[in-house]
Design a protein around this motif. Structure first.
Motif, PDB file in Angstrom:
ATOM      1  N   VAL A   1     -14.837   6.980  10.664  1.00 10.25           N
ATOM      2  CA  VAL A   1     -13.813   7.481  11.594  1.00 10.25           C
ATOM      3  C   VAL A   1     -13.172   6.328  12.359  1.00 10.25           C
ATOM      4  O   VAL A   1     -12.001   6.403  12.739  1.00 10.25           O
ATOM      5  CB  VAL A   1     -14.357   8.542  12.595  1.00 10.25           C
ATOM      6  N   THR A   2     -13.931   5.262  12.553  1.00 17.77           N
ATOM      7  CA  THR A   2     -13.370   4.088  13.231  1.00 17.77           C
ATOM      8  C   THR A   2     -12.446   3.308  12.309  1.00 17.77           C
ATOM      9  O   THR A   2     -11.335   2.928  12.699  1.00 17.77           O
ATOM     10  CB  THR A   2     -14.513   3.163  13.719  1.00 17.77           C
ATOM     11  N   ASN A   3     -12.878   3.088  11.066  1.00 15.56           N
ATOM     12  CA  ASN A   3     -12.101   2.258  10.133  1.00 15.56           C
ATOM     13  C   ASN A   3     -10.874   2.967   9.586  1.00 15.56           C
ATOM     14  O   ASN A   3      -9.792   2.377   9.509  1.00 15.56           O
ATOM     15  CB  ASN A   3     -12.997   1.802   8.963  1.00 15.56           C
ATOM     16  N   PHE A   4     -11.025   4.229   9.193  1.00 12.62           N
ATOM     17  CA  PHE A   4      -9.893   4.957   8.601  1.00 12.62           C
ATOM     18  C   PHE A   4      -8.972   5.563   9.663  1.00 12.62           C
ATOM     19  O   PHE A   4      -7.757   5.614   9.487  1.00 12.62           O
ATOM     20  CB  PHE A   4     -10.385   6.080   7.678  1.00 12.62           C
ATOM     21  N   TYR A   5      -9.554   6.044  10.761  1.00 10.69           N
ATOM     22  CA  TYR A   5      -8.775   6.822  11.732  1.00 10.69           C
ATOM     23  C   TYR A   5      -8.663   6.140  13.106  1.00 10.69           C
ATOM     24  O   TYR A   5      -8.132   6.728  14.040  1.00 10.69           O
ATOM     25  CB  TYR A   5      -9.377   8.229  11.875  1.00 10.69           C
ATOM     26  N   TYR A   6      -9.163   4.920  13.188  1.00 12.36           N
ATOM     27  CA  TYR A   6      -9.057   4.130  14.432  1.00 12.36           C
ATOM     28  C   TYR A   6      -9.495   4.949  15.643  1.00 12.36           C
ATOM     29  O   TYR A   6      -8.890   4.863  16.718  1.00 12.36           O
ATOM     30  CB  TYR A   6      -7.626   3.596  14.605  1.00 12.36           C
ATOM     31  N   SER A   7     -10.518   5.749  15.457  1.00  9.65           N
ATOM     32  CA  SER A   7     -10.940   6.643  16.533  1.00  9.65           C
ATOM     33  C   SER A   7     -11.741   5.887  17.590  1.00  9.65           C
ATOM     34  O   SER A   7     -12.602   5.070  17.270  1.00  9.65           O
ATOM     35  CB  SER A   7     -11.789   7.781  15.968  1.00  9.65           C
ATOM     36  N   GLU A   8     -11.436   6.190  18.831  1.00 10.81           N
ATOM     37  CA  GLU A   8     -12.277   5.719  19.920  1.00 10.81           C
ATOM     38  C   GLU A   8     -13.525   6.607  19.968  1.00 10.81           C
ATOM     39  O   GLU A   8     -13.442   7.806  19.712  1.00 10.81           O
ATOM     40  CB  GLU A   8     -11.550   5.856  21.272  1.00 10.81           C
TER      41      GLU A   8
ATOM     42  N   GLN B   1      -5.118   6.479   6.993  1.00 12.37           N
ATOM     43  CA  GLN B   1      -5.241   5.171   7.625  1.00 12.37           C
ATOM     44  C   GLN B   1      -3.884   4.466   7.646  1.00 12.37           C
ATOM     45  O   GLN B   1      -3.461   3.907   8.664  1.00 12.37           O
ATOM     46  CB  GLN B   1      -6.263   4.322   6.848  1.00 12.37           C
ATOM     47  N   HIS B   2      -3.183   4.528   6.517  1.00 13.44           N
ATOM     48  CA  HIS B   2      -1.901   3.845   6.419  1.00 13.44           C
ATOM     49  C   HIS B   2      -0.825   4.545   7.250  1.00 13.44           C
ATOM     50  O   HIS B   2       0.028   3.879   7.862  1.00 13.44           O
ATOM     51  CB  HIS B   2      -1.475   3.759   4.950  1.00 13.44           C
TER      52      HIS B   2
ATOM     53  N   ASN C   1       0.840  -1.194   0.000  1.00 14.10           N
ATOM     54  CA  ASN C   1       0.000   0.000   0.000  1.00 14.10           C
ATOM     55  C   ASN C   1       0.875   1.244   0.000  1.00 14.10           C
ATOM     56  O   ASN C   1       1.670   1.442   0.895  1.00 14.10           O
ATOM     57  CB  ASN C   1      -0.878  -0.028   1.261  1.00 14.10           C
ATOM     58  N   SER C   2       0.727   2.060  -1.031  1.00 11.46           N
ATOM     59  CA  SER C   2       1.498   3.297  -1.077  1.00 11.46           C
ATOM     60  C   SER C   2       0.602   4.501  -0.852  1.00 11.46           C
ATOM     61  O   SER C   2       0.924   5.604  -1.269  1.00 11.46           O
ATOM     62  CB  SER C   2       2.224   3.413  -2.422  1.00 11.46           C
ATOM     63  N   ALA C   3      -0.552   4.262  -0.198  1.00  7.46           N
ATOM     64  CA  ALA C   3      -1.515   5.350   0.011  1.00  7.46           C
ATOM     65  C   ALA C   3      -0.893   6.496   0.777  1.00  7.46           C
ATOM     66  O   ALA C   3      -1.153   7.670   0.495  1.00  7.46           O
ATOM     67  CB  ALA C   3      -2.749   4.817   0.748  1.00  7.46           C
ATOM     68  N   HIS C   4      -0.024   6.164   1.770  1.00  9.48           N
ATOM     69  CA  HIS C   4       0.591   7.228   2.571  1.00  9.48           C
ATOM     70  C   HIS C   4       1.541   8.075   1.731  1.00  9.48           C
ATOM     71  O   HIS C   4       1.736   9.255   2.007  1.00  9.48           O
ATOM     72  CB  HIS C   4       1.326   6.624   3.772  1.00  9.48           C
TER      73      HIS C   4
ATOM     74  N   GLU D   1      -8.624  10.841  -5.233  1.00  9.50           N
ATOM     75  CA  GLU D   1     -10.015  10.769  -4.810  1.00  9.50           C
ATOM     76  C   GLU D   1     -10.108  10.893  -3.290  1.00  9.50           C
ATOM     77  O   GLU D   1      -9.139  10.639  -2.572  1.00  9.50           O
ATOM     78  CB  GLU D   1     -10.620   9.434  -5.254  1.00  9.50           C
ATOM     79  N   GLN D   2     -11.297  11.267  -2.822  1.00 11.33           N
ATOM     80  CA  GLN D   2     -11.499  11.405  -1.380  1.00 11.33           C
ATOM     81  C   GLN D   2     -11.143  10.118  -0.641  1.00 11.33           C
ATOM     82  O   GLN D   2     -10.525  10.153   0.413  1.00 11.33           O
ATOM     83  CB  GLN D   2     -12.954  11.768  -1.084  1.00 11.33           C
ATOM     84  N   GLN D   3     -11.524   9.002  -1.209  1.00  7.74           N
ATOM     85  CA  GLN D   3     -11.247   7.703  -0.582  1.00  7.74           C
ATOM     86  C   GLN D   3      -9.747   7.516  -0.381  1.00  7.74           C
ATOM     87  O   GLN D   3      -9.295   7.004   0.636  1.00  7.74           O
ATOM     88  CB  GLN D   3     -11.802   6.588  -1.463  1.00  7.74           C
ATOM     89  N   GLU D   4      -8.954   7.975  -1.366  1.00 11.39           N
ATOM     90  CA  GLU D   4      -7.494   7.820  -1.279  1.00 11.39           C
ATOM     91  C   GLU D   4      -6.904   8.679  -0.157  1.00 11.39           C
ATOM     92  O   GLU D   4      -5.921   8.289   0.471  1.00 11.39           O
ATOM     93  CB  GLU D   4      -6.853   8.196  -2.619  1.00 11.39           C
ATOM     94  N   ILE D   5      -7.502   9.841   0.076  1.00 18.78           N
ATOM     95  CA  ILE D   5      -7.040  10.697   1.176  1.00 18.78           C
ATOM     96  C   ILE D   5      -7.170   9.943   2.491  1.00 18.78           C
ATOM     97  O   ILE D   5      -6.208   9.848   3.277  1.00 18.78           O
ATOM     98  CB  ILE D   5      -7.849  12.012   1.231  1.00 18.78           C
ATOM     99  N   HIS D   6      -8.351   9.381   2.728  1.00 23.59           N
ATOM    100  CA  HIS D   6      -8.594   8.703   4.006  1.00 23.59           C
ATOM    101  C   HIS D   6      -7.799   7.399   4.114  1.00 23.59           C
ATOM    102  O   HIS D   6      -7.312   7.056   5.196  1.00 23.59           O
ATOM    103  CB  HIS D   6     -10.090   8.468   4.189  1.00 23.59           C
ATOM    104  N   GLN D   7      -7.615   6.713   2.992  1.00 28.74           N
ATOM    105  CA  GLN D   7      -6.766   5.520   3.011  1.00 28.74           C
ATOM    106  C   GLN D   7      -5.318   5.896   3.323  1.00 28.74           C
ATOM    107  O   GLN D   7      -4.606   5.145   3.994  1.00 28.74           O
ATOM    108  CB  GLN D   7      -6.846   4.800   1.662  1.00 28.74           C
ATOM    109  N   GLY D   8      -4.899   7.066   2.827  1.00 26.94           N
ATOM    110  CA  GLY D   8      -3.543   7.539   3.122  1.00 26.94           C
ATOM    111  C   GLY D   8      -3.334   7.767   4.611  1.00 26.94           C
ATOM    112  O   GLY D   8      -2.342   7.316   5.197  1.00 26.94           O
TER     113      GLY D   8
END
Length: 427
Positions: A161-168, A124-125, A47-50, A115-122
């Protein structure tokens, strides 16, 4: 029209050089390095999203720095651009229409390039890589949402926010503001290992959600400074004034670069664990020139131009902290709608109009001699005794300088700062 309810943001950054470290034998060290290398290679392959979001995050870091500089005057600057961009990227999950466009623009994301999805995947990574337990630097980054019992979040926002950012997600009673403040401050104190205490003083009466992002980094120099070589010295605040500091000293090879065009020295001091600090020392009278040139291209050029060379290095010990009203700074950067009654955060909660009422950021840094336990590794250096070699330059950080802390695994700028007075503790 329903009255707007408030979101409050607390953004924290912490970078610490510790004075001691528990013992690790060589075998353990090798295992940790091996795991770190394997994980890094695997991550790069999978994954090179970051990598895709790194240029935008760097652009944001430097534009935010320049906005802070306008207001800082002659004060120290220190903040975590990654903490701020991560928190506002989380908000963008629930933003719509022009509010979303302004957030993307302010965070330097161009939706024609990703894309927006790629931002959040980035992001996440980045979070996965930063929180890797096998890394040699002690590094943790996380998010928490404190949500009022009366607020019903949309399931998609909560899932994202839970899946992409592991937020409590923590259920809180904001009608009892004293108890809510205590709960949030306790969370912050725990996550920053007791370094940031009692940050939140009050809450707006209509607050229904508080988002907290923290980043904690404890790095150890690959080549620690010998505390026996630390001495009292003068740090020049300006042409007429100086303060006494504890000046550390090393006489070793470092990766350095002399930028003749910008009239500054760049010294890279590596941490164990694939992170490094860049210390930038402008010549007298050229600080503004160097600051104006702070762009990702400039730093990339410095990194590519570094060459190992023996130097005499003087660097002050310092411990400073800075606090910022991010709302005010973002508004000056053109991100205004999310803080106003025109905010469209309709993707966050059911049947509730929301806006951000407050966004604050606090960061602190503590730099000292110990990068690591001195006995963990032995290095024998040999240098040629040739008279034709020029003498090692003496690079003295005894006047205002810049500092950038880079995580090389995620290509992220973790922290940025300007040290104008190492003796000034508080912001």
């Amino acid at each position: 029209m329903k009255s707007a309810l408030y979101l409050c943001f607390l953004l924290l950054g912490l970078q610490v050089q510790s004075e001691h470290r528990s013992n690790l034998n060589n075998e353990q060290q090798e295992q940790k390095i091996l795991h770190s290398t394997e994980d890094h290679s695997q991550a790069e392959g999978e994954n090179s999203a970051h990598v895709k979001i790194a240029p935008s995050n760097a652009d944001f870091a430097f534009s935010f720095y320049k906005q802070v500089r306008e207001e800082a005057g002659n004060k120290n600057i220190f903040f975590s651009p990654l903490s701020i961009s991560t928190a506002f990227a989380m908000v963008s999950l629930g933003a719509r229409t022009n509010t979303l466009s302004q957030l993307h623009k302010g965070l330097a994301f161009n939706l024609t390039e990703m894309e927006q999805q790629e931002i959040h995947q980035g992001f996440q990574h980045v979070l996965q890589l930063l929180n890797d337990p096998h890394r040699e630097v002690q590094l943790s980054m996380g998010n928490a949402l404190f949500i009022d019992d009366r607020l019903k979040l949309l399931q998609k926002f909560l899932d994202d926010v839970t899946n992409f950012y592991y937020s409590e997600a923590v259920s809180s009673n904001f009608e009892n503001s004293a108890e809510a403040i205590k709960e949030i401050n306790n969370h912050i104190e725990t996550k920053t290992h007791g370094k940031i205490v009692g940050l939140l003083k009050n809450l707006d009466a209509d607050t229904v959600m508080v988002l907290v992002n923290y980043i904690f980094f404890k790095g150890y120099w690959e080549k620690p400074f010998n505390n026996l070589a630390t001495r009292d010295d003068d740090f020049l605040l300006d042409a007429k004034n100086s303060v006494k500091v504890k000046m550390m000293h090393q006489n070793k090879p470092f990766n350095i670069h002399r930028d003749e065009k910008l009239s500054c020295w760049v010294v890279e001091i590596p941490y164990k664990g694939n992170a490094a600090a860049l210390f930038i020392l402008p010549d007298e009278g050229t600080m503004k020139q160097v600051e104006d040139a702070l762009l990702k291209e400039t730093v990339s050029n410095w990194m590519q131009s570094l060459e190992q060379r023996k130097i005499y290095l003087d660097l002050p010990k310092f411990s400073i902290s800075s606090s910022y009203d991010v709302k005010s700074l973002f508004e000056k950067m053109g991100v205004t709608e999310v803080f106003s009654d025109q905010a469209d955060l309709s993707g966050v909660a059911e049947n509730t109009l929301l806006k951000i009422s407050k966004a604050i950021h606090k960061a602190m840094v503590d730099v000292s001699e110990n990068g690591t336990e001195a006995a963990a590794v032995t290095v024998i250096e040999m240098v040629p005794l040739l008279a034709s070699f020029p003498p090692p330059p003496h690079i003295r950080f005894n006047r205002p300088f810049l500092m950038v802390i880079l995580d090389k695994t995620t290509h992220s700028i973790l922290f940025m700062g300007k040290i104008v007075n190492p003796a000034a503790k508080e912001d």
